[in-house]
Every structure is written in C-alpha cells, then in structure tokens.
Design a protein around this motif. Structure first.
Motif, PDB file in Angstrom:
ATOM      1  N   GLY A 159      -4.175  55.261  13.243  1.00 14.81           N
ATOM      2  CA  GLY A 159      -3.017  55.074  14.360  1.00 14.81           C
ATOM      3  C   GLY A 159      -3.494  53.566  14.887  1.00 14.81           C
ATOM      4  N   THR A 213      -0.196  60.926  26.491  1.00 17.33           N
ATOM      5  CA  THR A 213       0.045  60.211  25.716  1.00 17.33           C
ATOM      6  C   THR A 213      -1.095  58.956  24.374  1.00 17.33           C
ATOM      7  N   SER A 239       6.939  51.953  21.415  1.00 16.62           N
ATOM      8  CA  SER A 239       6.976  53.449  20.804  1.00 16.62           C
ATOM      9  C   SER A 239       7.962  53.744  20.451  1.00 16.62           C
ATOM     10  N   SER A 294       6.254  59.358  21.344  1.00 18.57           N
ATOM     11  CA  SER A 294       5.381  60.104  21.491  1.00 18.57           C
ATOM     12  C   SER A 294       4.199  59.565  20.550  1.00 18.57           C
ATOM     13  N   GLU A 295       4.383  58.679  20.647  1.00 17.58           N
ATOM     14  CA  GLU A 295       3.335  58.068  20.041  1.00 17.58           C
ATOM     15  C   GLU A 295       3.615  55.875  20.281  1.00 17.58           C
ATOM     16  N   HIS A 326       1.794  52.171  20.534  1.00 14.55           N
ATOM     17  CA  HIS A 326       1.011  51.239  20.217  1.00 14.55           C
ATOM     18  C   HIS A 326       0.974  49.976  21.510  1.00 14.55           C
TER      19      HIS A 326
END
Length: 385
Positions: free
Chosen positions: A35, A114, A147, A151-152, A154
C-alpha cells in the motif's frame, strides 16, 4: 556553427521521436511494505508496484509515502536503457499505534484506524469525486491525503501547506478547514499559535492540493463582545443562503461563530457564544436542515474525554443536546479531539476524530486519526430540548 548546443538538443529530440515503441525503457517502482503511494513529480499515480514507461524525457522525481513513515524520494532521468527498478525500503515491520478504549453509542459504528497520523482533520470532496483529507502534521504544517472512498488514504509527500510558506511566521500552524469557493477554487482557514496566542490565517488553492498563504483572517467584532484576540480550531459550512458560517473555539473555553458573504475573505462575528465549556467544533447540515454541532466537552470532569452533539434550527441557538456522549474515552490519559463529519457519495456519514495520549499515561505516542460510521437520524432521536 553559430548555435552548436541548440543543434545538438534538436538532434537528440529528433532521435527520441524516431525511436521505436518501447525503446525508452521502463522503470518498475516497488516497496517492501504494501500500500505504498507513488508520486511522479508530485502527482499521485497509484500504489506499488508501478511500471513507468510513457514518461517525458528529462529529470523526474519519484516519491513514495506510507503512513507511519517518513516520505522518501529518488531522482530519475528518462530515457533509461532497457528496464530498471526502484525499491523503496521502509522496514519490514510498520509502526503500530494502539488506539485507546472508546465507548460508543448505538448510533455509532466501531472505530477504525484511517492510517493517518495527526489531528484536526477536515475532509473535502473534489470535482472528480475523490476525497481529500487535510490535517495537522506533527510539526510539519498542514498535511493532506487522497482517497477514492475514505477507506484507504495515500499521503501527498510535500503536504498542502508547509511552514516555509509562511515567510516570517515560524510558529507551528494546524487545524485546517477547507471549503470550495464560487470561482471553483479552494480556501483554507487554519490556526497559528504565535507569541500573541492562537490566531486564524487563510490560504488559497486552485486544485485543492497546493495552497498559498493569504495572511491573517479579518474578523470584525460585535460591540461589547470580548474576543481577547485568541481563537482557533475552525470549522464550518455553507448555509442555504450561500453564505459561510465558521465556528471556532476561544481560549476561555467556548465556541463562537462568524459569517462571511465573500467566500471567506472577511468575517463578521455573531453575537455571544454558541456553546459554553466546549472546544473543537465541527458542524454538518443534518436531516430537515437541522444544524448538528459536534464538539469536545470541557465541562467539569469531562475535559477531552467526551464527544457531544448539539443541534440548532438556525445555526446559532444550540440549546438542544444529546443526552449521552457520542463517544467517550474509557482509558486514562486518552483524549478524543477534533471531530469532523463528512457525508459520503453513497449518502452515509463518516465521523473522523483524533485520539491523543497523555505522555506517560497511554500507549498512543502520536495522535492517530480514527473513523466511525454514524447514523444522524438515530443521533437526532436522542436529542433533548
């Protein structure tokens, strides 16, 4: 020849254009952790692994970020011969930050991490539907992360507003609130805690990523209202009449508000306090145009331990409050801070907030940003007048 260098550059450019497809070579970018977000010259291009081939000739910067670690970058010159590889090494085990024990109500979902480290988060939806989170870094100015669905995330390696952008201002700044303006741009209101106490400043951006400081916020005072020149932790929303209302905390432990009709360039104070013994406000327009003000309770025995909700029909009188806390810390030395409520594209509501540990009393070494799904209709059913 009069311009030998120019002729050489033209020859090289022509040669590159005549090269067959694939002759420029490719670079595989990978990392030893999953990730990891990859940026090419500051633009996010996806998570590892990434194969770079269709890149303009010349010098480029490849940057990698993953939450819990310092961003890394490499310089690379295209074209490359054949294939090459860049491996970013962050360590075989990522840092772990254990959140504190939190009690939730029936209307609030299980807290989730998060992966973002910091505090004072605000979330905005960009024109392409993606999300941007702006938050206070650990002495690094205002950080930001993107994002697709929340949910994810960067992180952008260079942040959105760094201390160097402030010129003569050397004090740390944080607590960003970002909103769109009528010209399609973005404005950020944020706090600086300098030798005169907390003050509000603003910054502008065309793309919602790179902000440039505008200077101190102008806020007119209502006669006989003691502002004390100290206010921070801004948040707000655009009202149904198109004006902006900002809510902010003052040093004597209360939440006040101000209104702007010029996209946040100037502000006029509303008279009086919205809520006493409270800080860290965030506001959302809930069902039936009800204003919901989420805040941290500062009343006796509850400082930093409870997150509350009050509602208003006009955005000023918040005398209707939930009977019980939305969130409550059950662990000594763990504070709940900086709530942010954001409505997702699917119509659900996400509640973001920070957990911070008191040194020596909790296992949280740095602030962590959490997320819980909330049901606003359920919350409103618990309101008392």
């Amino acid at each position: 020849m009069k311009y030998p260098r120019l002729m050489v550059l033209l020859f090289i450019t022509l040669l590159l254009l005549l090269l067959p497809a694939g002759a420029l070579g490719s670079v595989r970018v990978d990392a030893d952790l999953p990730g990891v977000a990859i940026f090419l010259d500051g633009d996010y291009i996806g998570s590892t692994p990434q194969n770079l081939s269709d890149v303009q000739p010349g010098e480029h910067q490849i940057a990698a970020t993953v939450t819990g670690h310092q961003a890394q970058s490499r310089n690379l010159t295209f074209p490359v011969n054949g294939s090459d590889q860049i491996l970013f090494t962050f360590g075989s085990s990522s840092q772990k930050y254990v959140p504190g024990m939190i009690r939730i109500r029936d209307c609030v979902g299980t807290p989730e991490m998060t992966g973002l480290l910091g505090s004072s988060i605000t979330v905005a939806t960009l024109p392409d539907g993606n999300l941007m989170a702006y938050y206070s870094g650990m002495g690094e100015g205002v950080r930001c992360a993107g994002s697709s669905d929340g949910s994810e995330w960067h992180e952008f390696p260079d942040g959105c507003l760094l201390p160097a952008d402030e010129g003569s201002i050397s004090s740390p700044f944080s607590s960003p609130w970002v909103f769109t303006t009528s010209d399609g741009g973005y404005r950020m209101i944020y706090g600086i805690n300098d030798e005169n106490g907390p003050s509000l400043y603003s910054a502008r951006s065309k793309d919602g990523v790179r902000f440039t400081s505008e200077g101190k916020v102008t806020l007119s005072q209502v006669p006989d209202q003691d502002m004390k020149g100290q206010f921070s932790i801004p948040s707000g929303l655009r009202m149904t009449d198109g004006k902006l209302r900002m809510y902010y905390a003052v040093s004597d432990g209360a939440i006040r508000s101000a209104v702007s009709d010029d996209d946040g360039k100037t502000w006029a104070s509303d008279e009086g306090n919205r809520i006493e013994s409270a800080t860290d406000p965030t506001v959302a327009l809930l069902e039936n145009t009800t204003y919901g003000l989420f805040y941290v309770d500062l009343s006796a025995g509850a400082k930093g331990q409870r997150l509350m909700l009050a509602t208003s029909s006009d955005g000023l009188d918040f005398s209707h409050m939930v009977k019980e806390p939305i969130l409550e810390s059950e662990q000594k030395g763990v504070w709940i801070l900086d709530p942010e409520v954001h409505k997702s594209s699917s119509g659900g509501w996400n509640l973001y907030y920070s957990l911070m540990g008191v040194p020596g009393e909790a296992g949280i070494r740095v602030p962590v940003i959490m997320r819980s799904v909330i049901d606003p209709g359920c919350l409103l059913s618990g309101i008392s007048g």
